[in-house]
Design a protein around this motif. Sequence first.
Motif, PDB file in Angstrom:
ATOM      1  N   ASP A  42      38.348  52.647  37.557  1.00 22.54           N
ATOM      2  CA  ASP A  42      38.711  51.539  38.152  1.00 22.54           C
ATOM      3  C   ASP A  42      39.939  51.189  37.865  1.00 22.54           C
ATOM      4  O   ASP A  42      40.996  50.807  38.593  1.00 22.54           O
ATOM      5  CB  ASP A  42      37.621  50.262  37.616  1.00 22.54           C
ATOM      6  CG  ASP A  42      36.189  50.773  38.480  1.00 22.54           C
ATOM      7  OD1 ASP A  42      35.991  51.070  39.864  1.00 22.54           O
ATOM      8  OD2 ASP A  42      35.364  50.763  37.635  1.00 22.54           O
ATOM      9  N   THR A  43      40.263  51.242  36.518  1.00 18.22           N
ATOM     10  CA  THR A  43      41.736  50.958  36.027  1.00 18.22           C
ATOM     11  C   THR A  43      42.200  51.768  34.971  1.00 18.22           C
ATOM     12  O   THR A  43      41.484  52.171  34.079  1.00 18.22           O
ATOM     13  CB  THR A  43      41.694  49.192  35.404  1.00 18.22           C
ATOM     14  OG1 THR A  43      41.433  48.509  36.551  1.00 18.22           O
ATOM     15  CG2 THR A  43      43.198  49.046  35.205  1.00 18.22           C
ATOM     16  N   LEU A  98      38.262  44.185  31.242  1.00 19.05           N
ATOM     17  CA  LEU A  98      38.021  44.936  32.404  1.00 19.05           C
ATOM     18  C   LEU A  98      36.600  45.801  32.176  1.00 19.05           C
ATOM     19  O   LEU A  98      35.601  45.934  32.736  1.00 19.05           O
ATOM     20  CB  LEU A  98      38.714  45.996  32.848  1.00 19.05           C
ATOM     21  CG  LEU A  98      40.285  45.245  33.025  1.00 19.05           C
ATOM     22  CD1 LEU A  98      41.453  46.594  33.531  1.00 19.05           C
ATOM     23  CD2 LEU A  98      40.020  44.440  34.360  1.00 19.05           C
ATOM     24  N   GLN A 153      33.907  47.612  34.530  1.00 17.62           N
ATOM     25  CA  GLN A 153      34.971  48.476  35.143  1.00 17.62           C
ATOM     26  C   GLN A 153      35.124  49.879  34.456  1.00 17.62           C
ATOM     27  O   GLN A 153      34.808  49.751  33.170  1.00 17.62           O
ATOM     28  CB  GLN A 153      36.309  47.998  35.114  1.00 17.62           C
ATOM     29  CG  GLN A 153      36.405  47.085  36.233  1.00 17.62           C
ATOM     30  CD  GLN A 153      37.967  46.739  36.477  1.00 17.62           C
ATOM     31  OE1 GLN A 153      38.801  47.505  36.242  1.00 17.62           O
ATOM     32  NE2 GLN A 153      38.226  45.757  37.369  1.00 17.62           N
ATOM     33  N   VAL A 211      37.197  52.192  32.788  1.00 15.71           N
ATOM     34  CA  VAL A 211      38.551  51.812  32.329  1.00 15.71           C
ATOM     35  C   VAL A 211      38.870  52.968  31.220  1.00 15.71           C
ATOM     36  O   VAL A 211      38.088  53.534  30.439  1.00 15.71           O
ATOM     37  CB  VAL A 211      38.586  50.730  31.361  1.00 15.71           C
ATOM     38  CG1 VAL A 211      40.066  50.225  31.284  1.00 15.71           C
ATOM     39  CG2 VAL A 211      37.949  49.485  31.973  1.00 15.71           C
ATOM     40  N   LYS A 267      42.151  53.501  40.541  1.00 16.88           N
ATOM     41  CA  LYS A 267      42.246  52.679  41.711  1.00 16.88           C
ATOM     42  C   LYS A 267      43.454  51.735  41.457  1.00 16.88           C
ATOM     43  O   LYS A 267      44.091  51.582  42.492  1.00 16.88           O
ATOM     44  CB  LYS A 267      41.040  51.819  41.953  1.00 16.88           C
ATOM     45  CG  LYS A 267      39.838  52.576  42.449  1.00 16.88           C
ATOM     46  CD  LYS A 267      38.580  51.729  42.427  1.00 16.88           C
ATOM     47  CE  LYS A 267      37.319  52.615  42.516  1.00 16.88           C
ATOM     48  NZ  LYS A 267      36.144  51.847  42.532  1.00 16.88           N
ATOM     49  N   ARG A 268      43.653  51.518  40.387  1.00 17.24           N
ATOM     50  CA  ARG A 268      44.975  50.677  39.883  1.00 17.24           C
ATOM     51  C   ARG A 268      45.383  51.163  38.388  1.00 17.24           C
ATOM     52  O   ARG A 268      44.609  51.623  37.808  1.00 17.24           O
ATOM     53  CB  ARG A 268      44.694  49.303  40.000  1.00 17.24           C
ATOM     54  CG  ARG A 268      43.533  48.771  39.116  1.00 17.24           C
ATOM     55  CD  ARG A 268      43.358  47.170  39.227  1.00 17.24           C
ATOM     56  NE  ARG A 268      42.438  47.154  40.619  1.00 17.24           N
ATOM     57  CZ  ARG A 268      41.080  47.110  40.468  1.00 17.24           C
ATOM     58  NH1 ARG A 268      40.498  47.419  39.162  1.00 17.24           N
ATOM     59  NH2 ARG A 268      40.394  47.014  41.425  1.00 17.24           N
ATOM     60  N   LEU A 296      47.663  49.518  35.123  1.00 15.10           N
ATOM     61  CA  LEU A 296      48.138  48.410  34.506  1.00 15.10           C
ATOM     62  C   LEU A 296      48.927  49.037  33.250  1.00 15.10           C
ATOM     63  O   LEU A 296      48.484  49.712  32.488  1.00 15.10           O
ATOM     64  CB  LEU A 296      47.032  47.404  33.715  1.00 15.10           C
ATOM     65  CG  LEU A 296      47.391  46.378  33.130  1.00 15.10           C
ATOM     66  CD1 LEU A 296      48.197  45.100  33.855  1.00 15.10           C
ATOM     67  CD2 LEU A 296      46.037  45.499  32.493  1.00 15.10           C
ATOM     68  N   ASN A 301      49.373  48.557  43.646  1.00 16.99           N
ATOM     69  CA  ASN A 301      48.230  48.851  42.552  1.00 16.99           C
ATOM     70  C   ASN A 301      48.822  49.316  41.295  1.00 16.99           C
ATOM     71  O   ASN A 301      47.968  49.715  40.593  1.00 16.99           O
ATOM     72  CB  ASN A 301      47.085  49.719  43.143  1.00 16.99           C
ATOM     73  CG  ASN A 301      47.943  51.161  43.346  1.00 16.99           C
ATOM     74  OD1 ASN A 301      49.178  51.284  43.464  1.00 16.99           O
ATOM     75  ND2 ASN A 301      47.075  52.224  43.377  1.00 16.99           N
ATOM     76  N   ALA A 339      44.951  41.320  33.448  1.00 17.44           N
ATOM     77  CA  ALA A 339      43.820  41.996  33.839  1.00 17.44           C
ATOM     78  C   ALA A 339      42.888  40.829  34.821  1.00 17.44           C
ATOM     79  O   ALA A 339      42.592  41.546  35.724  1.00 17.44           O
ATOM     80  CB  ALA A 339      42.847  42.344  32.753  1.00 17.44           C
ATOM     81  N   HIS A 341      45.138  40.569  38.350  1.00 11.64           N
ATOM     82  CA  HIS A 341      45.165  41.672  39.207  1.00 11.64           C
ATOM     83  C   HIS A 341      44.152  42.723  39.318  1.00 11.64           C
ATOM     84  O   HIS A 341      44.014  43.758  40.361  1.00 11.64           O
ATOM     85  CB  HIS A 341      46.837  42.395  38.684  1.00 11.64           C
ATOM     86  CG  HIS A 341      47.769  41.980  38.829  1.00 11.64           C
ATOM     87  ND1 HIS A 341      48.132  40.995  39.891  1.00 11.64           N
ATOM     88  CD2 HIS A 341      48.569  41.251  37.952  1.00 11.64           C
ATOM     89  CE1 HIS A 341      49.335  40.454  39.627  1.00 11.64           C
ATOM     90  NE2 HIS A 341      49.744  40.483  38.420  1.00 11.64           N
ATOM     91  N   CYS A 342      43.370  42.677  38.298  1.00 11.84           N
ATOM     92  CA  CYS A 342      42.272  43.889  38.246  1.00 11.84           C
ATOM     93  C   CYS A 342      40.747  43.302  38.363  1.00 11.84           C
ATOM     94  O   CYS A 342      39.920  44.124  38.525  1.00 11.84           O
ATOM     95  CB  CYS A 342      42.337  44.651  37.018  1.00 11.84           C
ATOM     96  SG  CYS A 342      44.014  45.173  36.654  1.00 11.84           S
TER      97      CYS A 342
END
Lengths: 467, 86
Positions: free
Chosen positions: A8-9, A25, A30, A32, A256-257, A259, A436, A460, A463-464
């Motif tokens: 997810d991140t 997250l 998520q 992560v 997906k994104r 950081l 993203n 987080a 944006h996430c």
Amino acid sequence: MSDNQPYDTIIIGAGMSGLAAGIRLAHYDQRVCILERHYTIGGLNSFYRVNGRNYDVGLHAVTNFTQKGTKKGPLARILRQLRFKYDDFALAPQKGSRIAFPDHELRFSNELDLLRSEVKKVFPGQVDNFEALVAKIADYDDLDQAAFEISGRQVLSDTISDPLLIEMILCPLMWYGNAAEHDMAWGQFCIMFRSIFLEGFARPYKGVRLILKHLVKRFRGLGGELKLRKGVKTIHVENEQAVCVELDNGEQLTGKRILSSAGRLETMRMCSDTSELDPRLAGQLTFIESISVLDREPSSIGNDDTIVFYNDSEKFHWERPADELCDTRTGVVCSPNNYVYADEEGQLADGVVRITTIADYDRWAGLSEEEYQREKLRWYDRSVAASVKYTPDFRPYVIDTDLFTPTTINRFTWHDNGAVYGSPDKVLDGRTHLNNLFLCGTDQGFVGIIGAMMSGISMANMHCLRG
Amino acid sequence: MAPEQIKNVILDILTDIAPDEDLTDLKDEVNFRDQLELDSMDFLDIVMELRKRYKVNVPEQDYPELASMFSTVNYLTPKMVDCVAS
């Protein structure tokens, strides 16, 4: 879960901001992964061991300290957001600190009233102006980019009429969090003023390790993955989207994104679609740190200061050294023994004094190994000699020393030029040219240990975690 | 889930968000914000915890309904009627 499934991140960097973001997250289920290039966690706020002794890298003081039970402010906020108890960080408050200029000094503590009374004593004509400054800082709104960027020196000279008081206020605030040379953005000034003068200094008895240990344990407990020695070489971009990251070893991970706490310029350089980078985005300010282990506690030789910020003239020079490896005109003396540790913890095993001095990355990085070792010894002596004009001379009691340099800082942070506070151009909303890919950490604008965690948390959240 | 159980769910979430807070004297009718000094980030967390734990969605325009314990339980009762206490 299959390895081919995207995260997810993906978070780049296992410093305070990346770990705090990762906890948020992972807590909300998520998938992560945190990727860290170095062999250890912490980034600027890491730690190392030499000759059987533990040393912190960045930590002098945890700024933003507030008392237990305080509900407002960044410390209370990060504890709630990360679901920690106040006592988990075991923060011991400072004894008291000083700003030392020739013939003038201002003491301050975790109570603003001490600084107020010192201003009254040393600058009696500036009492009302100082209060006007405090009022302006209270009115400053954190996330307003336009207000952030105005000149701090301009606001100060509009408010305070004694140039010496301006320099003395700027000295600790620039030392603990200003990435730009000479001047400081008004927003950065307000953040630093609050974190140092309105809130305060503290330190866990066990140093930064304790906080990092809690963060990692929590992150892993929530199912987060932490991969060390996994540097991101490239962020592959297709159709204006970050599609995957390629590691130094060629391995590819999809998310997906992304950081990134790697820094603004450092992150842009990873993107496969960026060709020209603006070199002005690189920070220039980096330090050496001369660490002395003493055979006694600093207080036994009359040093009861937690931190001393010194400067050798009425004008404070915050800039890259002009023609040498270091510039010893200004510096910071940190005495980690001078915190009020809990009775059950007692005092640190050794007496320690740490001196921070401005340094030049290119000159340090350009030395041969032999020259490097020689210069380390030479600049230890010079930086300590400069500092003992402002703190009791501790040199007769030194039993062990260490010195780390801009190249050490570069190794821990991967920041260009070993720039401790990153780029002088902060991106408060963490956005990049890709929808993203987001920034957190130093280049998002919050600094210090609590600030870095706040940065990871807020980016987080923003944006996430939405949608 | 009955209103009394929903209240316990909210207390549980608040304990989680603010473990240092003593919630024994929390008054049902008074705004959380006035008693606990929760900020907007904390309110967002109550919403996200509800989604995480019970798959209950609270749309942004309904956030004001979560002002106090009384209003929160009232608002959530129809939404959580089929939820099972964990």
